[in-house]
Structures are given as structure tokens and as C-alpha cells.
Design an enzyme around this catalytic site. Structure first.
Site, PDB file in Angstrom:
ATOM      1  N   TYR A  53       0.837  -1.197   0.000  1.00  0.00           N
ATOM      2  CA  TYR A  53       0.000   0.000   0.000  1.00  0.00           C
ATOM      3  C   TYR A  53       0.874   1.249   0.000  1.00  0.00           C
ATOM      4  O   TYR A  53       1.895   1.303   0.711  1.00  0.00           O
ATOM      5  CB  TYR A  53      -0.901  -0.021   1.240  1.00  0.00           C
ATOM      6  N   ASP A  67      -0.098  16.347   5.392  1.00  0.00           N
ATOM      7  CA  ASP A  67      -1.070  15.511   4.664  1.00  0.00           C
ATOM      8  C   ASP A  67      -2.345  16.314   4.407  1.00  0.00           C
ATOM      9  O   ASP A  67      -3.394  16.061   4.996  1.00  0.00           O
ATOM     10  CB  ASP A  67      -1.364  14.249   5.480  1.00  0.00           C
ATOM     11  N   ASP A  94      -3.235   5.398  -2.457  1.00  0.00           N
ATOM     12  CA  ASP A  94      -4.077   6.461  -1.907  1.00  0.00           C
ATOM     13  C   ASP A  94      -3.973   7.679  -2.831  1.00  0.00           C
ATOM     14  O   ASP A  94      -2.910   8.266  -2.971  1.00  0.00           O
ATOM     15  CB  ASP A  94      -3.552   6.784  -0.501  1.00  0.00           C
ATOM     16  N   ASP A  96      -6.040  10.332  -2.385  1.00  0.00           N
ATOM     17  CA  ASP A  96      -6.750  11.405  -1.665  1.00  0.00           C
ATOM     18  C   ASP A  96      -8.123  11.643  -2.296  1.00  0.00           C
ATOM     19  O   ASP A  96      -8.889  10.721  -2.430  1.00  0.00           O
ATOM     20  CB  ASP A  96      -5.901  12.678  -1.617  1.00  0.00           C
ATOM     21  N   HIS A 121      -7.713   4.240  -3.979  1.00  0.00           N
ATOM     22  CA  HIS A 121      -8.897   4.636  -3.219  1.00  0.00           C
ATOM     23  C   HIS A 121      -9.049   6.153  -3.262  1.00  0.00           C
ATOM     24  O   HIS A 121      -8.084   6.900  -3.199  1.00  0.00           O
ATOM     25  CB  HIS A 121      -8.907   4.076  -1.795  1.00  0.00           C
ATOM     26  N   GLU A 123     -11.357   9.355  -1.651  1.00  0.00           N
ATOM     27  CA  GLU A 123     -12.132   9.670  -0.453  1.00  0.00           C
ATOM     28  C   GLU A 123     -13.148  10.774  -0.719  1.00  0.00           C
ATOM     29  O   GLU A 123     -13.007  11.558  -1.665  1.00  0.00           O
ATOM     30  CB  GLU A 123     -11.196  10.072   0.685  1.00  0.00           C
ATOM     31  N   CYS A 131      -5.945  14.306   7.305  1.00  0.00           N
ATOM     32  CA  CYS A 131      -5.825  12.930   7.776  1.00  0.00           C
ATOM     33  C   CYS A 131      -7.181  12.511   8.323  1.00  0.00           C
ATOM     34  O   CYS A 131      -7.831  13.270   9.063  1.00  0.00           O
ATOM     35  CB  CYS A 131      -4.757  12.822   8.856  1.00  0.00           C
ATOM     36  N   ARG A 166     -13.558   5.467  -0.375  1.00  0.00           N
ATOM     37  CA  ARG A 166     -13.366   5.705   1.063  1.00  0.00           C
ATOM     38  C   ARG A 166     -14.365   6.754   1.540  1.00  0.00           C
ATOM     39  O   ARG A 166     -14.533   7.793   0.901  1.00  0.00           O
ATOM     40  CB  ARG A 166     -11.945   6.177   1.329  1.00  0.00           C
ATOM     41  N   GLU A 196     -13.409   4.965   6.890  1.00  0.00           N
ATOM     42  CA  GLU A 196     -12.283   5.547   7.603  1.00  0.00           C
ATOM     43  C   GLU A 196     -12.650   5.954   9.032  1.00  0.00           C
ATOM     44  O   GLU A 196     -13.752   6.445   9.293  1.00  0.00           O
ATOM     45  CB  GLU A 196     -11.766   6.770   6.836  1.00  0.00           C
ATOM     46  N   ASN A 218      -8.474   0.196   7.858  1.00  0.00           N
ATOM     47  CA  ASN A 218      -7.247   0.968   8.046  1.00  0.00           C
ATOM     48  C   ASN A 218      -6.763   0.783   9.484  1.00  0.00           C
ATOM     49  O   ASN A 218      -7.409   1.247  10.418  1.00  0.00           O
ATOM     50  CB  ASN A 218      -7.515   2.445   7.762  1.00  0.00           C
TER      51      ASN A 218
END
Length: 314
Positions: A53, A67, A94, A96, A121, A123, A131, A166, A196, A218
Site C-alpha cells: 500500500y 497531509d 491512496d 486522496d 482509493h 475519499e 488525515c 473511502r 475511515e 485501516n
């Protein structure tokens, strides 16, 4: 491990993706450790992990950035190519919020598909994203996220490329909203759902009971989720568990300890036993295979040119 530059038998990205999709259709859980450098991904493959990942948080932090979705698609895709060239197991990435709206999502999917990524993924946070385990995040409307998922599904050319949706709605709109969003995201075409920042084992169990789809958990550190083992997630019905920033945080802890030792002692002697040896690194990357290849190439060249008149170089 076969050396990267000499590996003629490396499977094509479509084959690697196909293995991931097939694996998701079977029982058991895929444990995907977070990797932040290609050598770590190679080591994970050598140790038998089925997938790895790539965390947006780890990448941002590695660059010395927060982040908050500040790196670009081109920066990400350039770096990811080193990973997909180095390993023969699926890389889950990821992305985002996908680097923009529906049209941007299309480019993101095409770009990472070309790089050799197996799954991404996306989100449902607003930008600037945070985060998932921090306070103050916001989520987009359901219809906006559905458009992104549909764009991602339509953009992929390889049907085995996995689209993971996500949802960060648990801490913004509540647990029930996260469940309902997940159900809609499945209808929109998402292959896997990633809830998440759930707060307890009970919430993970309830989410799995109510959402009938492959689920990703996660297991990050220092967050809102309690520490749960891969086996426990498997028993709840989850198909993938990621440890997104574990290796990065552990490595940075080791780097800090090493720097303190060097500053205080002026020598690395007390660090040697904790290091990966030069030979172990060489074995991992296939260094001696490159030496043998170069030697063979030189011998073949000498045989080819043996007895011929040397041409004067101008």
C-alpha cells in the site's frame, strides 16, 4: 527477487491486477503494509506479502509536507513507477480526493493505470483534505462523490483495475451516514469500500454486517481506531487491512535514534547490529546478478570482436 533491470519474466500489470481481483473473490484477508520506498516494497514481496500500500500521508510526510493534499498527480505518478517496476505484487494507492472533480478523476485513473498500479482509493472529503483521524474534516455531498466514482469506473480500461471508495463520514455526519454512503458508492460501481476512522471493534463489526461488499480496514497508529489484528478483521469479514504509515514511522524513529547516536558518540559502531547489512541489501536488489550480467556481456563482446582488426577511433 529477480533484478529489476534484468527481469524478463515479470508479469504484466493486467495479470497482477487480475490476481488481486481473483484474490478478493476468495476467502481470507489481504494484509497490505504501507511502503514508502521501492526497496521496502521489494522486501515486503520477498517476505511473502500479497500486496503493498502507498499512503498519501507517508508520501507527504516523506517530502516534509503536511497531509493536506498538496502533492500533485504528476509527482505521484512519477514516483510510483519506481514501485511498479520493482515488484510483481499489487500496489494499492491512496489518491486522496482524486486531484479534482470528475474529469480530473478520469485523468488520475488513466495515469495510474498506465503506471501499473492495481488499485486506488478515492475519499469523499472536501479540499483541503485532512488525515482521516484528525478533527475538522468535511465531506462532499453524496452526489459529488458518486460522480467521481462513476468517472473512475468509466475511465479504467482494464476491468481488473480496482476502484476503492473511502468514506470519512463517520466523524462528520455519523456512523449511519457512513453506512448509507457506502451503500450508494457500491451502487455507483465501487469495487471495495473503505470506512475511515471507525471508533471500535463493534463499529467495524456493525459496518460489515450492514454493508455487503468487499471491505478495507485501516489499521493506522495514534488514531481513533483501536489496535485490531488482521485475524480479527478477517473474522469480521474484511478483505483487506492496510498498515499505511507503520514502516515510515518506524523508519523515522530509527533514523532519529541513529542521528542522536552519531551526534553523541561520533561513530556508528553501536548501530551496526540494527542495520540491514550491505550483503542483505545486495541480495534484495540482485546486485550480484547485475555483476554476472555485465561480466557475461563483456565476455560475449570479446568473443565477437576476437581476431578482428581494431578500428581506429576518431
Amino acid at each position: 527477487m529477480k533484478p529489476i533491470l534484468l527481469d524478463k519474466g515479470k508479469p504484466k500489470p493486467s495479470e497482477i491486477r487480475g490476481r488481486l481481483r481473483e484474490r478478493l473473490s476468495k476467502g481470507g484477508i489481504i494484509v497490505a503494509p504501507g511502503v514508502f520506498i521501492p526497496a521496502a516494497a521489494m522486501l515486503a514481496e520477498e517476505l511473502g506479502f500479497e500486496a503493498v500500500y502507498f499512503s498519501g500521508a507517508a508520501y507527504s510526510n516523506m517530502l516534509g509536507l503536511p497531509d493536506l493534499g498538496v502533492f500533485t498527480l504528476s509527482e505521484l505518478s512519477y514516483y510510483l513507477r519506481f514501485f511498479t517496476n520493482a515488484i510483481s505484487i499489487p500496489l494499492i494507492v491512496d489518491v486522496d480526493t482524486g486531484f479534482g472533480e470528475a474529469l480530473n478523476i478520469t485523468r488520475t485513473i488513466r495515469e495510474l493505470e498506465d503506471v501499473g498500479v492495481s488499485a486506488v482509493h478515492i475519499e469523499d472529503q472536501e479540499m483541503p483534505k485532512k488525515c482521516g483521524h484528525l478533527a475538522g474534516k468535511r465531506v462532499v455531498t453524496i452526489d459529488e462523490m458518486v460522480k467521481k466514482i462513476k468517472a473512475a469506473v468509466e475511465a479504467r480500461r482494464d476491468e481488473n483495475f480496482i476502484i476503492i471508495a473511502r468514506t470519512d463520514a463517520r466523524d462528520v455526519e455519523g456512523f449511519d451516514s457512513a453506512v448509507e454512503r457506502a451503500k450508494v458508492y457500491i451502487e455507483a460501481g465501487a469495487d471495495v469500500i473503505f470506512p475511515e476512522a471507525l471508533h471500535s471493534r463493534e463499529e467495524f463489526m456493525e459496518f460489515a454486517r450492514r454493508v455487503k461488499a468487499p471491505l478495507l480496514a485501516n489499521m493506522t497508529e495514534f488514531g481513533k481506531t483501536p489496535y485490531i489484528t488482521a485475524k480479527e478483521f478477517e473474522e469480521m469479514g474484511y478483505r483487506i487491512v492496510i498498515f499505511p504509515v507503520t514502516t515510515f514511522r518506524y523508519a523515522m524513529g530509527a533514523v532519529k535514534r541513529a542521528l542522536i547516536t552519531l551526534k553523541n558518540e561520533g561513530t556508528q559502531l553501536n548501530l551496526i547490529n540494527d542495520m540491514m547489512s550491505r550483503e542483505d541489501v545486495y541480495q534484495l536488489i540482485g546486485y550480484h546478478d547485475y555483476e554476472e550480467w555485465d561480466k557475461r556481456l563483456a565476455e560475449e563482446t570479446n568473443r565477437l570482436l576476437s581476431g578482428r582488426v581494431k578500428l581506429r577511433q576518431s
